[in-house]
Design a protein around this motif. Structure first.
Motif, PDB file in Angstrom:
ATOM      1  N   ALA A  16      53.580 -24.839  50.182  1.00  0.00           N
ATOM      2  CA  ALA A  16      52.775 -24.873  51.402  1.00  0.00           C
ATOM      3  C   ALA A  16      53.608 -24.411  52.597  1.00  0.00           C
ATOM      4  O   ALA A  16      53.469 -23.287  53.060  1.00  0.00           O
ATOM      5  N   LEU A  17      54.493 -25.267  53.067  1.00  0.00           N
ATOM      6  CA  LEU A  17      55.289 -24.943  54.247  1.00  0.00           C
ATOM      7  C   LEU A  17      56.787 -24.876  53.958  1.00  0.00           C
ATOM      8  O   LEU A  17      57.574 -24.611  54.851  1.00  0.00           O
ATOM      9  N   ALA A  53      54.778 -37.096  58.568  1.00  0.00           N
ATOM     10  CA  ALA A  53      56.202 -36.778  58.428  1.00  0.00           C
ATOM     11  C   ALA A  53      56.386 -35.358  57.881  1.00  0.00           C
ATOM     12  O   ALA A  53      57.249 -34.615  58.344  1.00  0.00           O
ATOM     13  N   TYR A  54      55.560 -34.985  56.913  1.00  0.00           N
ATOM     14  CA  TYR A  54      55.632 -33.644  56.335  1.00  0.00           C
ATOM     15  C   TYR A  54      55.387 -32.584  57.400  1.00  0.00           C
ATOM     16  O   TYR A  54      56.123 -31.608  57.514  1.00  0.00           O
ATOM     17  N   LEU A  55      54.358 -32.786  58.205  1.00  0.00           N
ATOM     18  CA  LEU A  55      54.023 -31.812  59.251  1.00  0.00           C
ATOM     19  C   LEU A  55      55.085 -31.765  60.351  1.00  0.00           C
ATOM     20  O   LEU A  55      55.402 -30.686  60.866  1.00  0.00           O
ATOM     21  N   VAL A  56      55.651 -32.928  60.705  1.00  0.00           N
ATOM     22  CA  VAL A  56      56.696 -32.958  61.732  1.00  0.00           C
ATOM     23  C   VAL A  56      57.933 -32.205  61.246  1.00  0.00           C
ATOM     24  O   VAL A  56      58.519 -31.405  61.985  1.00  0.00           O
ATOM     25  N   VAL A  57      58.314 -32.441  60.002  1.00  0.00           N
ATOM     26  CA  VAL A  57      59.475 -31.740  59.449  1.00  0.00           C
ATOM     27  C   VAL A  57      59.200 -30.239  59.401  1.00  0.00           C
ATOM     28  O   VAL A  57      60.070 -29.422  59.720  1.00  0.00           O
ATOM     29  N   MET A  59      57.383 -28.522  61.394  1.00  0.00           N
ATOM     30  CA  MET A  59      57.416 -27.953  62.738  1.00  0.00           C
ATOM     31  C   MET A  59      58.820 -27.956  63.335  1.00  0.00           C
ATOM     32  O   MET A  59      59.186 -27.048  64.067  1.00  0.00           O
ATOM     33  N   VAL A  60      59.631 -28.970  63.022  1.00  0.00           N
ATOM     34  CA  VAL A  60      60.936 -29.137  63.656  1.00  0.00           C
ATOM     35  C   VAL A  60      62.045 -28.367  62.935  1.00  0.00           C
ATOM     36  O   VAL A  60      62.910 -27.778  63.586  1.00  0.00           O
TER      37      VAL A  60
END
Length: 117
Positions: A16-17, A53-57, A59-60
């Motif tokens: 995914a990301l 947490a997955y989305l924050v990681v 993005m960061v």
């Protein structure tokens, strides 16, 4: 002197990301294990927090740096000249053994080759 390994997103091997693949690279484990752990954690009750947490990681964290000529496959540790020399000596020794076997007057080998013709 050792350098500390840094976390990077691995979008090339990611689904995914690239968060799970990056985590797997950082921990030196298979990415499938990290993916299963994330899915299990999400299913077993950490649903909103694990997704956040997955989305924050994603993005960061910075993406994995890509260099030319396959630099991403080389790894972060550099081999010393001594290690490279020893590896090359081992390869040369093994090639010499193969060469001596093929070139030698091995009756069994020549009989097998004649039978194949």
């Amino acid at each position: 002197m050792t350098t500390r390994k840094k976390f990077h997103l691995d979008k090339r091997n990611g689904k995914a990301l690239g968060v799970c693949a990056g985590t797997a690279n950082y921990l030196n484990i298979d990415a499938t294990i990290v993916r299963i752990a994330i899915v299990l954690a999400t299913v077993l009750g950490a649903a909103p927090w694990s997704l956040i947490a997955y989305l924050v990681v994603a993005m960061v964290a910075k993406p994995q740096p890509t260099g030319g000529f396959g630099a991403e496959e080389i790894g972060s540790t550099r081999a010393s000249a001594h290690d490279l020399r020893m590896t090359m000596r081992d390869i040369d020794r093994r090639l010499a053994e193969v060469d001596s076997y093929v070139v030698s007057s091995n009756r069994r080998l020549s009989q097998e080759i004649d039978e194949l013709r």
